[in-house]
Design an enzyme around this catalytic site. Structure first.
Site, PDB file in Angstrom:
ATOM      1  N   LYS A 200       0.245  -0.958   0.052  1.00  0.00           N
ATOM      2  CA  LYS A 200      -0.044   0.198   0.484  1.00  0.00           C
ATOM      3  C   LYS A 200       1.090   1.483   0.001  1.00  0.00           C
ATOM      4  O   LYS A 200       1.674   1.297   1.150  1.00  0.00           O
ATOM      5  CB  LYS A 200      -0.994  -0.312   1.723  1.00  0.00           C
ATOM      6  CG  LYS A 200      -1.331   1.220   1.831  1.00  0.00           C
ATOM      7  CD  LYS A 200      -2.761   1.046   2.257  1.00  0.00           C
ATOM      8  CE  LYS A 200      -3.444   2.258   2.710  1.00  0.00           C
ATOM      9  NZ  LYS A 200      -4.481   2.381   3.575  1.00  0.00           N
ATOM     10  N   LYS A 253      -2.057  -1.518  -3.727  1.00  0.00           N
ATOM     11  CA  LYS A 253      -2.659  -0.379  -3.887  1.00  0.00           C
ATOM     12  C   LYS A 253      -2.686   0.877  -3.927  1.00  0.00           C
ATOM     13  O   LYS A 253      -1.163   1.115  -3.206  1.00  0.00           O
ATOM     14  CB  LYS A 253      -3.782  -0.644  -2.593  1.00  0.00           C
ATOM     15  CG  LYS A 253      -4.723   0.537  -2.189  1.00  0.00           C
ATOM     16  CD  LYS A 253      -5.453   0.607  -1.126  1.00  0.00           C
ATOM     17  CE  LYS A 253      -6.140   1.834  -0.868  1.00  0.00           C
ATOM     18  NZ  LYS A 253      -6.374   1.849   1.072  1.00  0.00           N
TER      19      LYS A 253
HETATM   20  C1  PBG Z   1      -6.703   3.227   5.858  1.00  0.00           C
HETATM   21  C2  PBG Z   1      -7.393   3.478   4.328  1.00  0.00           C
HETATM   22  C3  PBG Z   1      -7.536   4.015   3.269  1.00  0.00           C
HETATM   23  C4  PBG Z   1      -8.185   3.886   1.506  1.00  0.00           C
HETATM   24  C5  PBG Z   1      -8.495   2.414   1.993  1.00  0.00           C
HETATM   25  N1  PBG Z   1      -8.564   2.340   3.032  1.00  0.00           N
HETATM   26  C6  PBG Z   1      -6.966   5.708   3.281  1.00  0.00           C
HETATM   27  C7  PBG Z   1      -5.542   5.635   3.705  1.00  0.00           C
HETATM   28  O1  PBG Z   1      -4.374   5.046   3.610  1.00  0.00           O
HETATM   29  O2  PBG Z   1      -5.507   7.229   4.126  1.00  0.00           O
HETATM   30  C8  PBG Z   1      -8.311   4.123   0.725  1.00  0.00           C
HETATM   31  C9  PBG Z   1      -9.492   4.013  -0.017  1.00  0.00           C
HETATM   32  C10 PBG Z   1      -9.543   4.948  -1.514  1.00  0.00           C
HETATM   33  O3  PBG Z   1      -8.952   5.648  -1.754  1.00  0.00           O
HETATM   34  O4  PBG Z   1     -10.573   4.290  -1.505  1.00  0.00           O
HETATM   35  N2  PBG Z   1      -8.268   2.507   6.229  1.00  0.00           N
END
Ligand code: PBG
Length: 335
Positions: A200, A253
């Site tokens: 991520k 991601k």
């Molecule tokens: C964190 C989380 C995020 C997303 C999913 N889980 C945001 C982040 O890391 O700030 C992003 C998903 C998206 O942008 O569609 N709980």
């Protein structure tokens, strides 16, 4: 050669040929729909930067989940917005927390729908970071890895007790998959799989989500725990570690700017690979389509097909229900 120009085009001549030689299939079976739940009743708040998506209350979410299941989408990913936030994100692991109540309601309304819960603290902490804040060696505030792990385990357990079919840690703390696996097994939830947000990235494309989940960090950013967009080899280590620690599905991601990571991961690892087509990636197409600059359906199906072509077996997408409908209407690549 008399007609060399027909060499590649022969099998593109008509839709039947194209259908027969198409290499990548996109199916509704591979889609997961992210949904947001907040306190209240009868709530259906449109999310401005993510047209067609809403914050629901538990009751409307349950109704909506029946519709999602009716579209043929097999799974949802649940994000919670709590009643209140505090430094330790205590509503994330409360047994009567918003996600736990939502899981129970959805499982009652649509028992066949796979309910995956996002396990993270950023929606629940008042500072908006994904863990417990401590001063680090530079004298700056940072997220304490191991103190956070304990809370994540409690959160995953609360979700499992409420009936979650799968848990999905998205915090990027080291060791969280192993800790959550041990926690689940210790409490008798050895049948609950973990989908790990393994690679991520600290991405600008989460902007609209943070509006939707009301979770932007109140100071600094997430680059001390999420990955540097410049790194690809490091992603392979992240994936390998999560697999070693017991992840059942690993995730990359965002998706579109990281197709190379998805492709490498798919070649290297033999476990199901998910890709999250995130809020900002979705919002870009929505905004362009609203201006008449892009055809949303064609762009969406092209993007989702590309993510599959790169090697993802599952896709988290805000288009899941639309795509289910579009796929029934015609082939994934416009003729
Ligand atoms: C964190 C989380 C995020 C997303 C999913 N889980 C945001 C982040 O890391 O700030 C992003 C998903 C998206 O942008 O569609 N709980």
């Amino acid at each position: 050669m008399a007609f060399p120009q027909t060499r590649m085009r022969r099998l593109r001549r008509n839709p039947t040929f194209r259908r027969m030689v198409r290499e990548t299939r996109l199916s509704v079976d591979q889609l997961i729909f992210p949904m947001f739940v907040r306190p209240g009743a009868g709530v259906r708040n449109p999310i401005a930067s993510m047209p067609g998506n809403f914050q629901f209350s538990v009751d409307t979410l349950a109704e909506e989940s029946r519709r999602v299941a009716g579209c043929g989408v097999p799974a949802i990913m649940l994000f919670g917005i709590p009643e209140h936030k505090d430094p330790l994100g205590s509503r994330a692991y409360a047994e009567d927390g918003i996600v736990c109540r939502a899981v129970e309601a959805v499982k009652r309304a649509a028992p066949e729908l796979c309910v995956i819960t996002d396990v993270c603290l950023c929606e629940y902490t008042d500072h908006g970071h994904c863990g417990v804040i401590r001063t680090n060696r530079d004298g700056a505030p940072g997220v304490d890895n191991d103190a956070t792990l304990e809370l994540l385990v409690r959160e995953a357990l609360a979700h499992a007790r409420a009936g979650a079919d799968m848990v999905a840690p998205s915090d990027m703390m080291d060791g969280r998959v192993g800790a959550i696996r041990a926690g689940l097994d210790g409490a008798g939830f050895h049948e609950v799989p973990i989908m790990a947000y393994s690679a991520k990235y600290a991405s600008s494309f989460y902007g609209p989500f943070r509006d939707a989940a009301e979770s932007p960090p109140q100071f600094g950013d997430r680059s001390a725990y999420q990955m540097d967009p410049a790194n690809a080899r490091e992603a392979m280590r992240e994936l390998a570690l999560d697999i070693e620690e017991g992840a059942d599905i690993v995730m990359v991601k965002p998706a579109l700017a990281y197709l190379d990571i998805i492709a490498r991961a798919a070649q290297r690892f033999d476990i199901p690979l998910a890709a999250y087509h995130v809020s900002g990636e979705f919002a870009m197409v929505k905004a362009a389509a609203a201006n008449g600059w892009l055809d949303e359906k064609r762009a969406a199906l092209e993007i989702l097909t590309a993510i599959r072509r790169a090697g993802a077996s599952l896709i988290l997408t805000y288009w899941a229900c639309d795509a289910a409908r579009w796929l029934q209407e015609g082939p994934p690549v416009a003729s």
